[in-house]
Design a protein around this motif. Structure first.
Motif, PDB file in Angstrom:
ATOM      1  N   ALA A   1       0.834  -1.204   0.000  1.00 10.92           N
ATOM      2  CA  ALA A   1       0.000   0.000   0.000  1.00 10.92           C
ATOM      3  C   ALA A   1       0.868   1.254   0.000  1.00 10.92           C
TER       4      ALA A   1
ATOM      5  N   ARG B   1       1.583   4.142  -3.525  1.00 15.16           N
ATOM      6  CA  ARG B   1       1.504   5.598  -3.561  1.00 15.16           C
ATOM      7  C   ARG B   1       2.664   6.227  -4.332  1.00 15.16           C
TER       8      ARG B   1
ATOM      9  N   PRO C   1       1.311   6.258  -8.533  1.00  9.10           N
ATOM     10  CA  PRO C   1      -0.150   6.399  -8.460  1.00  9.10           C
ATOM     11  C   PRO C   1      -0.868   6.170  -9.780  1.00  9.10           C
TER      12      PRO C   1
ATOM     13  N   ASN D   1      -9.060  -5.237   2.072  1.00 10.28           N
ATOM     14  CA  ASN D   1      -9.370  -4.118   1.194  1.00 10.28           C
ATOM     15  C   ASN D   1      -8.101  -3.379   0.789  1.00 10.28           C
ATOM     16  N   ARG D   2      -8.110  -2.839  -0.402  1.00 15.62           N
ATOM     17  CA  ARG D   2      -6.969  -2.062  -0.882  1.00 15.62           C
ATOM     18  C   ARG D   2      -7.463  -1.031  -1.892  1.00 15.62           C
ATOM     19  N   ASP D   3      -6.691   0.013  -2.066  1.00 18.60           N
ATOM     20  CA  ASP D   3      -7.077   1.080  -2.984  1.00 18.60           C
ATOM     21  C   ASP D   3      -6.145   1.145  -4.185  1.00 18.60           C
ATOM     22  N   TYR D   4      -5.550   0.026  -4.547  1.00 19.99           N
ATOM     23  CA  TYR D   4      -4.708  -0.075  -5.737  1.00 19.99           C
ATOM     24  C   TYR D   4      -5.010  -1.411  -6.415  1.00 19.99           C
ATOM     25  N   ARG D   5      -4.644  -1.533  -7.684  1.00 20.66           N
ATOM     26  CA  ARG D   5      -4.879  -2.763  -8.429  1.00 20.66           C
ATOM     27  C   ARG D   5      -3.694  -3.699  -8.222  1.00 20.66           C
TER      28      ARG D   5
ATOM     29  N   ASP E   1      -6.459  -8.653  -8.476  1.00 20.33           N
ATOM     30  CA  ASP E   1      -7.040  -8.263  -9.757  1.00 20.33           C
ATOM     31  C   ASP E   1      -6.503  -9.126 -10.893  1.00 20.33           C
TER      32      ASP E   1
END
Length: 211
Positions: free
Chosen positions: A113, A117, A120, A150-154, A176
């Motif tokens: 994670a 960043r 991006p 949960n994660r906010d990147y592929r 993914d």
């Protein structure tokens, strides 16, 4: 039902590219890193890409190559995606008018994670078992459960995936995409069509959450 995307990397022969596509792979990988046993030259890369049907993405893998080298490959080989395995920063990765994925090594307890960043605009973060700055393709696994949740990147999961473990990996992590190289080979750079077929079948079994 989830549909995990699949890349078969380290392709060195047109027949292997065709076999991967026939089995249902979404992408294949061509290694432009000369020390690798899976490295290809321009003529071989062009022949491999020519063997692909429409909608299967040809990916070029580079490790700390200079801009001129990458542009030279792109001028000769119709690549749809770039994959960077070295110390390339986001500014460098976006120079080439292609979507890119950034490989990150999980060997030293890195937090993907945090790493995401730093790139991006990457199309995906490829988590492999190698140490940072290495090429990958070692056939070694790592603790996949570090990536669950949960994660906010592929996320593209790699590192020692093979037909015997990929179903469990998909169920545990829900990436993914997955990326296999040594796990579907007869020998470095020579793929095994039956192993590719079984690998993809096991990914789909993981998508269906079958045990």
């Amino acid at each position: 039902m989830a549909h995990t995307r699949i890349k078969i990397c380290g392709i060195t022969r047109p027949d292997d590219a065709a076999a991967a596509a026939e089995a249902g792979a979404d992408a294949i990988g061509l290694v432009f890193y000369p020390p690798s046993p899976r490295a290809v030259d321009i003529d071989t890369a062009r022949a491999v890409v020519a063997a692909l049907p429409p909608f299967v993405t040809a990916t070029g893998l580079f490790l700390d190559a200079d801009r001129e080298r990458i542009e030279s490959v792109l001028a000769s080989v119709p690549l749809g995606l770039l994959q960077f395995h070295g110390h390339e920063d986001a500014v460098f990765c976006r120079l080439f008018a292609r979507p890119y994925i950034k490989a990150v090594g999980m060997a030293d307890g890195a937090d993907p994670a945090d790493l995401a960043r730093a790139w991006p605009d990457a199309a995906g973060l490829l988590a492999d078992s190698h140490r940072p700055g290495e090429a990958g393709g070692t056939g070694k696994t790592f603790a996949w459960d570090r990536l669950a949740g949960n994660r906010d990147y592929r996320l593209i999961l790699a590192g020692g995936l093979d037909p015997d473990n990929v179903c469990s990996a998909v169920r545990a992590v829900r990436p993914d995409a997955v990326d296999a190289s040594s796990g579907v080979e007869q020998s470095p750079g020579r793929k095994d069509a039956a192993r590719i077929q079984r690998f993809i079948e096991e990914v789909r079994r993981g998508d269906r959450n079958e045990t």
